[in-house]
Design a protein around this motif. Structure first.
Motif, PDB file in Angstrom:
ATOM      1  N   MET A  85      19.629  -6.443  -8.134  1.00 25.02           N
ATOM      2  CA  MET A  85      18.971  -6.603  -6.844  1.00 25.02           C
ATOM      3  C   MET A  85      17.792  -5.638  -6.784  1.00 25.02           C
ATOM      4  O   MET A  85      17.819  -4.575  -7.405  1.00 25.02           O
ATOM      5  CB  MET A  85      19.948  -6.339  -5.700  1.00 25.02           C
ATOM      6  N   LEU A  86      16.758  -6.000  -6.027  1.00 27.21           N
ATOM      7  CA  LEU A  86      15.553  -5.186  -5.929  1.00 27.21           C
ATOM      8  C   LEU A  86      15.212  -4.961  -4.456  1.00 27.21           C
ATOM      9  O   LEU A  86      15.390  -5.853  -3.623  1.00 27.21           O
ATOM     10  CB  LEU A  86      14.368  -5.876  -6.611  1.00 27.21           C
ATOM     11  N   LEU A  87      14.708  -3.783  -4.158  1.00 27.19           N
ATOM     12  CA  LEU A  87      14.164  -3.476  -2.835  1.00 27.19           C
ATOM     13  C   LEU A  87      12.688  -3.156  -3.002  1.00 27.19           C
ATOM     14  O   LEU A  87      12.303  -2.410  -3.904  1.00 27.19           O
ATOM     15  CB  LEU A  87      14.897  -2.295  -2.208  1.00 27.19           C
ATOM     16  N   SER A  88      11.848  -3.715  -2.127  1.00 26.75           N
ATOM     17  CA  SER A  88      10.403  -3.523  -2.240  1.00 26.75           C
ATOM     18  C   SER A  88       9.823  -3.157  -0.885  1.00 26.75           C
ATOM     19  O   SER A  88      10.343  -3.547   0.164  1.00 26.75           O
ATOM     20  CB  SER A  88       9.719  -4.801  -2.754  1.00 26.75           C
ATOM     21  N   VAL A  89       8.706  -2.404  -0.927  1.00 26.58           N
ATOM     22  CA  VAL A  89       7.966  -2.060   0.285  1.00 26.58           C
ATOM     23  C   VAL A  89       6.495  -2.369   0.047  1.00 26.58           C
ATOM     24  O   VAL A  89       5.965  -2.133  -1.044  1.00 26.58           O
ATOM     25  CB  VAL A  89       8.179  -0.577   0.673  1.00 26.58           C
ATOM     26  N   ARG A  90       5.843  -2.909   1.084  1.00 25.70           N
ATOM     27  CA  ARG A  90       4.432  -3.291   0.995  1.00 25.70           C
ATOM     28  C   ARG A  90       3.665  -2.645   2.141  1.00 25.70           C
ATOM     29  O   ARG A  90       4.162  -2.562   3.259  1.00 25.70           O
ATOM     30  CB  ARG A  90       4.301  -4.816   1.078  1.00 25.70           C
ATOM     31  N   ASP A  91       2.426  -2.182   1.839  1.00 27.99           N
ATOM     32  CA  ASP A  91       1.612  -1.625   2.914  1.00 27.99           C
ATOM     33  C   ASP A  91       0.626  -2.670   3.427  1.00 27.99           C
ATOM     34  O   ASP A  91       0.619  -3.819   2.963  1.00 27.99           O
ATOM     35  CB  ASP A  91       0.908  -0.335   2.473  1.00 27.99           C
ATOM     36  N   HIS A  92      -0.211  -2.285   4.388  1.00 26.64           N
ATOM     37  CA  HIS A  92      -1.100  -3.252   5.033  1.00 26.64           C
ATOM     38  C   HIS A  92      -2.264  -3.684   4.144  1.00 26.64           C
ATOM     39  O   HIS A  92      -2.981  -4.631   4.488  1.00 26.64           O
ATOM     40  CB  HIS A  92      -1.625  -2.686   6.354  1.00 26.64           C
ATOM     41  N   LEU A  93      -2.456  -3.008   3.003  1.00 24.96           N
ATOM     42  CA  LEU A  93      -3.457  -3.461   2.038  1.00 24.96           C
ATOM     43  C   LEU A  93      -2.811  -4.229   0.884  1.00 24.96           C
ATOM     44  O   LEU A  93      -3.446  -4.466  -0.145  1.00 24.96           O
ATOM     45  CB  LEU A  93      -4.256  -2.269   1.506  1.00 24.96           C
ATOM     46  N   SER A  94      -1.532  -4.591   1.082  1.00 24.97           N
ATOM     47  CA  SER A  94      -0.782  -5.450   0.148  1.00 24.97           C
ATOM     48  C   SER A  94      -0.419  -4.775  -1.165  1.00 24.97           C
ATOM     49  O   SER A  94      -0.116  -5.467  -2.147  1.00 24.97           O
ATOM     50  CB  SER A  94      -1.558  -6.761  -0.134  1.00 24.97           C
ATOM     51  N   ASP A  95      -0.438  -3.460  -1.216  1.00 27.96           N
ATOM     52  CA  ASP A  95       0.078  -2.765  -2.396  1.00 27.96           C
ATOM     53  C   ASP A  95       1.583  -2.599  -2.261  1.00 27.96           C
ATOM     54  O   ASP A  95       2.098  -2.319  -1.166  1.00 27.96           O
ATOM     55  CB  ASP A  95      -0.610  -1.409  -2.567  1.00 27.96           C
ATOM     56  N   ILE A  96       2.312  -2.779  -3.372  1.00 29.04           N
ATOM     57  CA  ILE A  96       3.770  -2.903  -3.354  1.00 29.04           C
ATOM     58  C   ILE A  96       4.399  -1.893  -4.309  1.00 29.04           C
ATOM     59  O   ILE A  96       3.892  -1.664  -5.412  1.00 29.04           O
ATOM     60  CB  ILE A  96       4.191  -4.335  -3.752  1.00 29.04           C
TER      61      ILE A  96
END
Length: 337
Positions: free
Chosen positions: A207-218
């Protein structure tokens, strides 16, 4: 006759001056014909965050050639003696997205190259665990997977746009929800929410957990895997409340009641502790009033703090070293003056 002499004189003077110019030294370093000519320029600038604060310790590199500089405390840098030509400028800084630009360098002409870096989102911490909940109704026990993530961003926690989970083997993805705690995101999935027949089928699956910012960097975690579902559930000793769990306990005026919480021994082939929760119920609204954690595995009772008049219930859970847990049915009781 006079005109011919004048013309001859002018011609002679021209030839003399020309000879002087050809034989004279050229000292201008910007003159390509000068022996002092330097075919080099200078590149300088500043590296900042989106807030315009300087990013110190950034590595600035020119390609080709490999000339480098490291930014100072204000984010400024300077690279001297750069041969004329076209270059790619790359800026790298820990925790930021790399920035790239192209420049042209000419002799003696300063080149300004300024960069604004986007800070990467940060997965500060995360937990993924299972919960087995025994209950009176519905009769079937409830099995859940719980995801909790603490996320932030170098540019500020409010730059976090989305946190989500992926289960690649099943092509499944879901979004974690914001909580009342800034920067904390959570999601609880039941059997029916998942593309499997039971939560047990997820054991060992990546399983993976991801976070993205408002400039779409992950940013994404390494593979996470569930290691256990606790099938056994602890069993409360309801007789501890004398006449039964629904009877009321008599308190002394102004002092409240100190309930004794008891449960039957449970034997498991791995380390675990107990956790007791006491919940107050007011017109259907439930409030956790006390949680007693890290009760040793071989203990079977605990004394709660004094409780005022009201309606309550308590549960006992076993919790393993991975925070997987299994909870007993509720034991209801009330306290009267």
């Amino acid at each position: 006759m006079a005109k011919a002499q004048i013309g001859t004189s002018i011609l002679a003077l021209t030839l003399i001056m020309s000879a002087c110019l050809e034989d004279g030294e050229r000292g201008n370093p910007l003159d390509p014909l000068s022996s002092n000519f330097v075919d080099e320029g200078q590149v300088s600038g500043r590296v900042t965050q989106r807030s315009l604060a300087g990013v110190s310790g950034s590595l600035v590199q020119l390609t080709p050639g490999g000339l480098t500089s490291v930014t100072d405390g204000s984010g400024s840098f300077s690279i001297s003696d750069v041969p004329s030509g076209s270059y790619t400028v790359t800026v790298e800084a820990a925790g930021y997205v790399n920035a790239v630009d192209t420049i042209s360098v000419a002799p003696g002409v300063p080149v300004a190259a300024n960069f604004e870096l986007n800070g990467l989102p940060i997965l500060e911490s995360w937990t993924v665990n299972t919960a087995h909940i025994s209950r009176w109704w519905p009769l079937e026990d409830l099995f859940q997977v719980e995801f909790v993530v603490q996320a932030s961003d170098i540019d500020g926690v409010f730059d976090v746009d989305k946190v989500w989970l992926d289960i690649p083997d099943y092509g499944f993805a879901d979004t974690l929800l914001t909580t009342q705690t800034t920067g904390t995101f959570a999601r609880t999935l039941n059997d029916l929410d998942l593309p499997t027949t039971t939560i047990h089928a997820l054991l060992g699956r990546p399983m993976l957990l991801s976070v993205r910012d408002h400039l779409s960097d992950i940013v994404t975690t390494p593979d996470l895997r569930l290691v256990r579902v606790i099938d056994e559930t602890p069993e409360a000793v309801e007789e501890a409340f004398q006449n039964g769990p629904q009877d009321c306990l008599q308190g002394q005026s102004g002092s409240g009641v100190v309930p004794l919480i008891e449960w039957k021994p449970l034997f498991l082939p791995y380390p675990f502790t107990h956790r007791v929760d006491i919940i107050r119920v007011d017109s259907g609204l439930e409030t956790l009033v006390e949680r007693i954690d890290n009760i040793p595995f071989d203990e079977t009772s605990v004394v709660a703090t004094p409780l005022p008049d009201g309606e309550y219930y308590w549960t006992v859970a076993v919790v393993d070293e991975f925070m997987n847990r299994s909870r007993s049915k509720q034991v209801g009781f009330c306290i009267i003056p």
